[in-house]
Design an enzyme around this catalytic site. Sequence first.
Site, PDB file in Angstrom:
ATOM      1  N   ASP A  16       0.852  -1.177   0.000  1.00 22.36           N
ATOM      2  CA  ASP A  16       0.000   0.000   0.000  1.00 22.36           C
ATOM      3  C   ASP A  16       0.902   1.246   0.000  1.00 22.36           C
ATOM      4  OD1 ASP A  16      -2.253   1.723   0.503  1.00 22.36           O
ATOM      5  OD2 ASP A  16      -1.706   1.680   2.620  1.00 22.36           O
ATOM      6  N   ASP A  18      -0.294   5.007   1.278  1.00 20.90           N
ATOM      7  CA  ASP A  18      -0.539   5.857   2.455  1.00 20.90           C
ATOM      8  C   ASP A  18      -0.549   5.030   3.739  1.00 20.90           C
ATOM      9  OD1 ASP A  18      -1.383   8.741   1.481  1.00 20.90           O
ATOM     10  OD2 ASP A  18      -2.289   7.318   0.092  1.00 20.90           O
ATOM     11  N   ASP A 197      -1.859  -1.018   5.824  1.00 21.39           N
ATOM     12  CA  ASP A 197      -2.104  -0.402   7.130  1.00 21.39           C
ATOM     13  C   ASP A 197      -3.572  -0.188   7.438  1.00 21.39           C
ATOM     14  OD1 ASP A 197      -2.527   3.068   7.078  1.00 21.39           O
ATOM     15  OD2 ASP A 197      -2.446   1.855   5.264  1.00 21.39           O
TER      16      ASP A 197
END
Length: 256
Positions: A16, A18, A197
């Site tokens: 990922d 961000d 996250d």
Amino acid sequence: MEAILRDPAGAVIGLDFDGTLSPIVPDPAQAVIHPEAPAVLAELGAHVLAVAVVTGRPAATALELGPGLADVEGLVVLGHYGFERWEDGRISAPPPPPGVPRAEAELQLLLGTLDLKGVVIEDKGRAVAVHTRRSPDPEGALAVLREPLAKLAEKHDLVIEPGRMVLELRPPGMDKGHALSLFLAEKAARSVMFVGDDLGDLAAFDAVRASGLPGVTVCSGSAEVTALAERADIVVDGPQGVVALLRELGSAFSRS
């Protein structure tokens, strides 16, 4: 991990953006990649089958906020949850869905009627996101927005993607799990690691397990989201921990 270390040329490393490669910040336009990440990914790219950044952002935005990413050997950016692909300097994508601009046009009026302060709309081209992080009460604003945004999404044939102080309206039919599964099959991968996250990364975790390949899931941990950490094989401390783990992996490849 043993399979990845034993046969790096068959491994796909998916990440990922961000909260994983870049720290979460109040203004998403300022979410610049961890300064050491491009060099670490370049080291990995020299050994593994492929490095893929799988993000809800447009691919071009991820590259803009990640200077040096475009130079990583073998890097592919699957933007907009896989609807868009950057590879070898070129972006390919289907036409943008008409529901997104229509929903965005109504969002300003909707936010005005709800009288929410500090709520920010982010135009992502193929999606539109509503951020509450800068609101005086981010969690409260998120709760107020959930039902009206769900109705707006349904009206325009979109789906809601929840995240860290954000609700995103996007087209159905693709998520990070589907994008990762297609990529693994395309590359004929023999092992896989995925690092994320947020709630949108749960689908990618599921894809790792459903692939039938030796796989490892890694959570870039935070106090805001715990669901991913509960499902991860490895939990590290935010983007700094992600970079440290990837650096260790690259060093192991170089030693072997």
